[in-house]
Design a protein around this motif. Sequence first.
Motif, PDB file in Angstrom:
ATOM      1  N   GLY A  70     -12.330  -7.348   2.134  1.00 50.07           N
ATOM      2  CA  GLY A  70     -12.583  -6.902   0.767  1.00 50.07           C
ATOM      3  C   GLY A  70     -13.141  -7.989  -0.121  1.00 50.07           C
ATOM      4  N   MET A  71     -12.575  -9.190  -0.031  1.00 48.46           N
ATOM      5  CA  MET A  71     -13.024 -10.228  -0.951  1.00 48.46           C
ATOM      6  C   MET A  71     -14.222 -10.992  -0.416  1.00 48.46           C
ATOM      7  SD  MET A  71      -9.507 -11.842  -2.318  1.00 48.46           S
ATOM      8  CE  MET A  71      -8.056 -10.852  -2.482  1.00 48.46           C
ATOM      9  N   THR A  72     -14.188 -11.347   0.870  1.00 45.87           N
ATOM     10  CA  THR A  72     -15.265 -12.174   1.405  1.00 45.87           C
ATOM     11  C   THR A  72     -16.369 -11.335   2.043  1.00 45.87           C
ATOM     12  OG1 THR A  72     -13.406 -13.553   2.035  1.00 45.87           O
ATOM     13  CG2 THR A  72     -15.579 -14.396   2.528  1.00 45.87           C
ATOM     14  N   GLY A  73     -16.053 -10.069   2.341  1.00 46.98           N
ATOM     15  CA  GLY A  73     -17.076  -9.204   2.891  1.00 46.98           C
ATOM     16  C   GLY A  73     -17.361  -9.411   4.361  1.00 46.98           C
ATOM     17  N   LEU A  74     -16.372  -9.942   5.106  1.00 44.13           N
ATOM     18  CA  LEU A  74     -16.556 -10.107   6.553  1.00 44.13           C
ATOM     19  C   LEU A  74     -15.830  -8.965   7.251  1.00 44.13           C
ATOM     20  CD1 LEU A  74     -15.543 -13.866   6.637  1.00 44.13           C
ATOM     21  CD2 LEU A  74     -17.857 -12.980   6.634  1.00 44.13           C
ATOM     22  N   LEU A  75     -16.589  -8.118   7.934  1.00 43.07           N
ATOM     23  CA  LEU A  75     -15.964  -6.963   8.582  1.00 43.07           C
ATOM     24  C   LEU A  75     -15.206  -7.419   9.829  1.00 43.07           C
ATOM     25  CD1 LEU A  75     -15.385  -4.032   8.710  1.00 43.07           C
ATOM     26  CD2 LEU A  75     -17.606  -3.624   9.714  1.00 43.07           C
ATOM     27  N   HIS A  76     -13.894  -7.265   9.780  1.00 39.67           N
ATOM     28  CA  HIS A  76     -13.018  -7.753  10.833  1.00 39.67           C
ATOM     29  C   HIS A  76     -12.379  -6.547  11.505  1.00 39.67           C
ATOM     30  CE1 HIS A  76     -10.106  -9.945  13.031  1.00 39.67           C
ATOM     31  NE2 HIS A  76      -9.974 -10.977  12.235  1.00 39.67           N
ATOM     32  N   LEU A  77     -12.666  -6.339  12.784  1.00 40.31           N
ATOM     33  CA  LEU A  77     -12.111  -5.169  13.466  1.00 40.31           C
ATOM     34  C   LEU A  77     -11.043  -5.550  14.481  1.00 40.31           C
ATOM     35  CD1 LEU A  77     -15.261  -2.943  14.069  1.00 40.31           C
ATOM     36  CD2 LEU A  77     -13.554  -2.756  12.285  1.00 40.31           C
ATOM     37  N   GLY A  78     -10.585  -6.792  14.459  1.00 39.51           N
ATOM     38  CA  GLY A  78      -9.564  -7.183  15.431  1.00 39.51           C
ATOM     39  C   GLY A  78      -8.346  -7.795  14.764  1.00 39.51           C
ATOM     40  N   TYR A  79      -8.045  -7.319  13.560  1.00 35.71           N
ATOM     41  CA  TYR A  79      -6.974  -7.957  12.802  1.00 35.71           C
ATOM     42  C   TYR A  79      -5.629  -7.825  13.513  1.00 35.71           C
ATOM     43  CZ  TYR A  79      -4.768  -9.711   8.554  1.00 35.71           C
ATOM     44  OH  TYR A  79      -4.087 -10.463   7.647  1.00 35.71           O
ATOM     45  N   ALA A  80      -5.427  -6.690  14.195  1.00 33.96           N
ATOM     46  CA  ALA A  80      -4.145  -6.473  14.880  1.00 33.96           C
ATOM     47  C   ALA A  80      -3.892  -7.557  15.930  1.00 33.96           C
ATOM     48  CB  ALA A  80      -4.125  -5.099  15.522  1.00 33.96           C
ATOM     49  N   ALA A  81      -4.966  -8.159  16.447  1.00 29.70           N
ATOM     50  CA  ALA A  81      -4.791  -9.212  17.439  1.00 29.70           C
ATOM     51  C   ALA A  81      -4.021 -10.382  16.843  1.00 29.70           C
ATOM     52  CB  ALA A  81      -6.146  -9.680  17.951  1.00 29.70           C
ATOM     53  N   PHE A  82      -4.312 -10.702  15.582  1.00 28.26           N
ATOM     54  CA  PHE A  82      -3.623 -11.831  14.954  1.00 28.26           C
ATOM     55  C   PHE A  82      -2.186 -11.463  14.597  1.00 28.26           C
ATOM     56  CE2 PHE A  82      -8.090 -12.574  14.580  1.00 28.26           C
ATOM     57  CZ  PHE A  82      -8.178 -13.880  15.002  1.00 28.26           C
ATOM     58  N   TYR A  83      -2.025 -10.221  14.211  1.00 30.92           N
ATOM     59  CA  TYR A  83      -0.695  -9.664  14.015  1.00 30.92           C
ATOM     60  C   TYR A  83       0.098  -9.823  15.322  1.00 30.92           C
ATOM     61  CZ  TYR A  83       2.451  -5.691  12.726  1.00 30.92           C
ATOM     62  OH  TYR A  83       3.491  -4.864  12.438  1.00 30.92           O
ATOM     63  N   ALA A  84      -0.554  -9.489  16.437  1.00 33.63           N
ATOM     64  CA  ALA A  84       0.084  -9.605  17.746  1.00 33.63           C
ATOM     65  C   ALA A  84       0.412 -11.056  18.076  1.00 33.63           C
ATOM     66  CB  ALA A  84      -0.821  -9.025  18.826  1.00 33.63           C
ATOM     67  N   LYS A 125     -19.547 -12.614  -0.900  1.00 30.82           N
ATOM     68  CA  LYS A 125     -19.590 -11.190  -0.587  1.00 30.82           C
ATOM     69  C   LYS A 125     -20.798 -10.540  -1.258  1.00 30.82           C
ATOM     70  CE  LYS A 125     -17.174  -6.903  -1.253  1.00 30.82           C
ATOM     71  NZ  LYS A 125     -16.257  -6.211  -2.145  1.00 30.82           N
ATOM     72  N   GLU A 126     -21.026 -10.894  -2.522  1.00 32.49           N
ATOM     73  CA  GLU A 126     -22.141 -10.273  -3.246  1.00 32.49           C
ATOM     74  C   GLU A 126     -23.473 -10.659  -2.616  1.00 32.49           C
ATOM     75  OE1 GLU A 126     -21.964  -8.009  -5.490  1.00 32.49           O
ATOM     76  OE2 GLU A 126     -19.779  -8.115  -5.492  1.00 32.49           O
ATOM     77  N   ASP A 127     -23.666 -11.934  -2.393  1.00 30.30           N
ATOM     78  CA  ASP A 127     -24.938 -12.379  -1.832  1.00 30.30           C
ATOM     79  C   ASP A 127     -24.794 -13.781  -1.261  1.00 30.30           C
ATOM     80  OD1 ASP A 127     -27.545 -13.193  -1.288  1.00 30.30           O
ATOM     81  OD2 ASP A 127     -28.325 -11.822  -2.801  1.00 30.30           O
ATOM     82  N   GLU A 128     -24.920 -13.847   0.073  1.00 33.45           N
ATOM     83  CA  GLU A 128     -24.703 -15.123   0.726  1.00 33.45           C
ATOM     84  C   GLU A 128     -25.758 -16.151   0.329  1.00 33.45           C
ATOM     85  OE1 GLU A 128     -23.383 -14.059   4.832  1.00 33.45           O
ATOM     86  OE2 GLU A 128     -23.899 -16.168   5.103  1.00 33.45           O
ATOM     87  N   THR A 129     -26.991 -15.680   0.237  1.00 32.39           N
ATOM     88  CA  THR A 129     -28.080 -16.606  -0.083  1.00 32.39           C
ATOM     89  C   THR A 129     -27.882 -17.210  -1.469  1.00 32.39           C
ATOM     90  OG1 THR A 129     -29.398 -14.992   1.095  1.00 32.39           O
ATOM     91  CG2 THR A 129     -30.548 -16.823   0.111  1.00 32.39           C
ATOM     92  N   LEU A 181     -14.587 -19.828   6.559  1.00 34.94           N
ATOM     93  CA  LEU A 181     -13.514 -20.295   7.442  1.00 34.94           C
ATOM     94  C   LEU A 181     -12.164 -20.190   6.735  1.00 34.94           C
ATOM     95  CD1 LEU A 181     -14.736 -23.498   9.309  1.00 34.94           C
ATOM     96  CD2 LEU A 181     -14.032 -21.333  10.276  1.00 34.94           C
ATOM     97  N   ILE A 182     -12.133 -20.652   5.486  1.00 35.94           N
ATOM     98  CA  ILE A 182     -10.875 -20.599   4.738  1.00 35.94           C
ATOM     99  C   ILE A 182     -10.396 -19.160   4.655  1.00 35.94           C
ATOM    100  CG2 ILE A 182      -9.808 -20.970   2.481  1.00 35.94           C
ATOM    101  CD1 ILE A 182     -11.698 -23.306   2.080  1.00 35.94           C
ATOM    102  N   SER A 183     -11.323 -18.260   4.343  1.00 31.23           N
ATOM    103  CA  SER A 183     -10.965 -16.853   4.212  1.00 31.23           C
ATOM    104  C   SER A 183     -10.375 -16.319   5.514  1.00 31.23           C
ATOM    105  CB  SER A 183     -12.209 -16.056   3.830  1.00 31.23           C
ATOM    106  OG  SER A 183     -12.005 -14.697   4.040  1.00 31.23           O
ATOM    107  N   PHE A 184     -11.033 -16.645   6.606  1.00 33.46           N
ATOM    108  CA  PHE A 184     -10.606 -16.151   7.911  1.00 33.46           C
ATOM    109  C   PHE A 184      -9.214 -16.679   8.254  1.00 33.46           C
ATOM    110  CE2 PHE A 184     -11.352 -14.798  12.245  1.00 33.46           C
ATOM    111  CZ  PHE A 184     -12.290 -13.805  12.090  1.00 33.46           C
ATOM    112  N   GLY A 194      -9.087   0.844  -2.056  1.00 37.92           N
ATOM    113  CA  GLY A 194     -10.188   0.346  -2.893  1.00 37.92           C
ATOM    114  C   GLY A 194     -10.515  -1.054  -2.418  1.00 37.92           C
ATOM    115  N   LEU A 195     -11.643  -1.186  -1.731  1.00 37.76           N
ATOM    116  CA  LEU A 195     -12.008  -2.442  -1.090  1.00 37.76           C
ATOM    117  C   LEU A 195     -12.049  -3.589  -2.094  1.00 37.76           C
ATOM    118  CD1 LEU A 195     -12.769  -3.058   1.806  1.00 37.76           C
ATOM    119  CD2 LEU A 195     -15.145  -2.875   1.150  1.00 37.76           C
ATOM    120  N   GLY A 196     -11.421  -4.696  -1.728  1.00 35.84           N
ATOM    121  CA  GLY A 196     -11.495  -5.874  -2.574  1.00 35.84           C
ATOM    122  C   GLY A 196     -10.434  -5.931  -3.653  1.00 35.84           C
TER     123      GLY A 196
END
Lengths: 233, 377, 300
Positions: free
Chosen positions: B115-129, B253-257, B271-274, B316-318
């Motif tokens: 939501g905040m950084t805009g990196l789509l993460h589909l393996g979050y449960a792995a870290f939970y695990a 998130k808004e614009d990397e460039t 990295l910090i966000s992750f 509500g994302l973010g």
Amino acid sequence: MSILLELKDIETSYGDVKVLKGISISINRGEIVSLIGNNGAGKSTTLMTISGILRPNKGDILFNGTSIVGYPPHEIVRLGLIQCPEGRRIFPRLTVRENLLMGGFLRSGGNLDLVFEMFPVLKERQNQYGGTLSGGEQQMLALARALMSNPVLLMLDEPSLGISPIITQRIFEHIEEINKKGVTILLVEQNAYASLKISHRAYVLENGYIKIEGTGQELLDSEEIKVAYLGIR
Amino acid sequence: MNNYIQSNTHLIRLFNVLLISILVLPFIGLQHSATLLVVLLVVFFLKDYLKVFFSSLALSFSGYSFSRYKKAILVVSSVIILIIPIMPYSQYATDVITLCLIYVILACGLNVIVGMTGLLHLGYAAFYAIGAYSYALLSINTGIPFLATAVLSIVITSFIGLMTAFPALRLKGDYLAIVTLGFGEILRVILNNWQSLTNGPNGLSGIPAPHVFVDFTDARMMFYLTAVVCFVSVFIILRVERSKIGRAWRCIKEDETVALAMGIDVVRYKLISFVFGSFWAGLAGVLYASKMGFVSPDSFTFLESILILCMVIVGGLGNTYGAIIGAFILICIPEILRDIQTFRMLIVGLVLVLLVIFLPKGIVGSIKDVNHTNSKS
Amino acid sequence: MFIQQIINGLTLGSVYSLIALGYTMVYGILEFINFAHGEIYMIGAYLGIIFLTFFTAVGLTTSNIYLSLFLTMILTIAFCCAYGYLIERVGYRPLRYAPRLSPLISAIGISIFLQNFVMFTQGATDKVIRVEALDGFVSVWGINLSYLQVAILTVSFVVMIGLNLFVNKTKIGTAMRATAQDKIMASLVGIDINMIISLVFVVGAGLASVAGVMVAGYYGLVNYHIGYIAGLKAFTAAVLGGIGSIQGAMIGGLILGIVETLGSAYVSSDYKDVYAFLILIVVLLIKPTGLLGQRIEDKI
């Protein structure tokens, strides 16, 4: 002269920002009409509203006397209102020939020979990808693509953008030539001088309002235009 | 709109209604499919009335201003905390609420990344695990005290987060998504097959309950522990969100460039966000493992990652408050529907689709919108 | 039996390719991951069994087995195409201009819904089918090819060639590519974008259903969650080949099938599901756009 296209008090917004604040334009059959104005005046928005990509919040658009507001874009194209949008928007990974055939999508592509005759350079390059053409050639291709569908009204958005003066001159010649064949033209330009010279009539758009309208010559002579758009003092 | 187009869309919709009942025919048989057709047709012809009903429902929300509703969340949650001890004790309700709170941490943590950084993460449960398994293995196999084990597990999770982020963050958008997804799947398969360490699909049992001065064996004690941890976590996340780091994330998130051009070290903040996000997954994992006393790979599937992602988006994302609401909704709906077990997930799927279609900006975003238009007119 | 394994891998891979094509085509046009696509494959497998059972019940199977197989295939494809069309219409079209992640959630919702719908109506246990007419095999140079393997390889091959011709040589196919490149321009030349998008979903669903029916026959059993893992791997295949690229999806699927088969045969079958993702991660780290993907530069 009969009115071909008429915009009545059109208002269009992008999200919360109102870009067109009630403009009325009428275009007669067989004319070249210019729409000039600065960046952000709402020129491209006007064309996108006519083409049905954007929907006006208010007002009406009449083509041959019938309202076309709410028609999907492809239905508007079917009526013969063709737009050649800003930045040319060639399909980069389609060949030149395919680009042209797409232009004639609704008319099983009969105009190909005619178009190749008008733009011989495209015939030479017909098997090249559209994205590999130079800017001027791309503009030719965009113009040719628009012609493929037998337009009744051709709307050109900044055909001279990013193109050398010589090529620009050639493109304007082509536009006049197309007009002589009976196609009505709505020309949107920042290059006010060149477009006013070939137009029968013109409108000046400023901040979403029509500021001035008149014949091409009237506008060329107008002090206000000279100062604001032609850079003559 | 022109008449001819309108009638056209009506015809197409009618056609779609017919199509639905034909399509389910092989699965449910002639009789049921005919019933469905009748129901759908009734809905179809009463659609306009339903629309009026729903829009009036939406209007009834509009009275609440966002700040008041923020306060409402705090009030409601404090009330829950205060009421639980004096209420007739229900093990079930306590367990569900504890679970909700664990998911609040997860949803807020994932919200940081997606939501905040805009990196789509589909393996979050792995870290939970990873958090849960680290805690389980350390507490079963070593005699380290609870707090040390917990901290160690969270550190391990964050470290693995860092290690995966290094290569993964070179990728953009959906490619990042698929790599995180792949990571989650690989971890699940490893958990299932590394018999000697993880005991495979049977999982690890006999994980000791937390012990800080007293034993947290009782469900109610565990609830209080989770509640305190959850509040502190949300508080920290909210603080970070408003700090310089949070602003950098939003900019990325808004614009990397643009972020790069403004002098933000994009890679570093990603990295910090992750890592920060992984941290909360580790924490939630520790809480989960110590509450359940048992972990198995089944609790950390791809569907789990998706569930947490849905919480973030539904709310509500973010928006951290949105993530909290999303977590409560998505844990509570299936629990409420427990009695109709067979239908349960069917309805959950349907609710997800309807939520995004009718509240495209999530619950919080949509409430904000309604207020926005109201204040303007 | 290295060659035998390669053949098995190709069989599996062509199934992945067929599913991957749906992912890649949808992604090419809408730039979103159609998570419900795997479920179409699952529904295809179920419908195949349901229709064949029906034909057996009315006695068509005993009188003319090939006709009933053919009819099963045609009916399944037709139904799945309609499913594809409806999913887009109901679940995605209202979200065309919504934030990027909304259609993804909608897709997940649809996927959960369809899985549980099938479980609810058809039961949670495996459904078994056996078509005796297809039980034989042919031997070529000491390699055993079952009839079904031959069928899968042939059908996939023909379908993929057909798709390639359709996309590259026909007017509608060119319109599809044009729409993928610039949706607004496509509508300005008179292409009905909604029609093209529907078409993409219909074609994708048709391809997945072909895969589903053939797999149902090949393994002889289906259950309601086969769509999930197959979909995941097929999507991986699409990314591996470079998402948005049709040839990429075909190649990616084949590579994935071969790697998975060889890995299970020579390394360990416990980690069967890992190989696909390992290959994916390695390829993406070396070439972030996949094998045949085009580099899309950010517009600045």
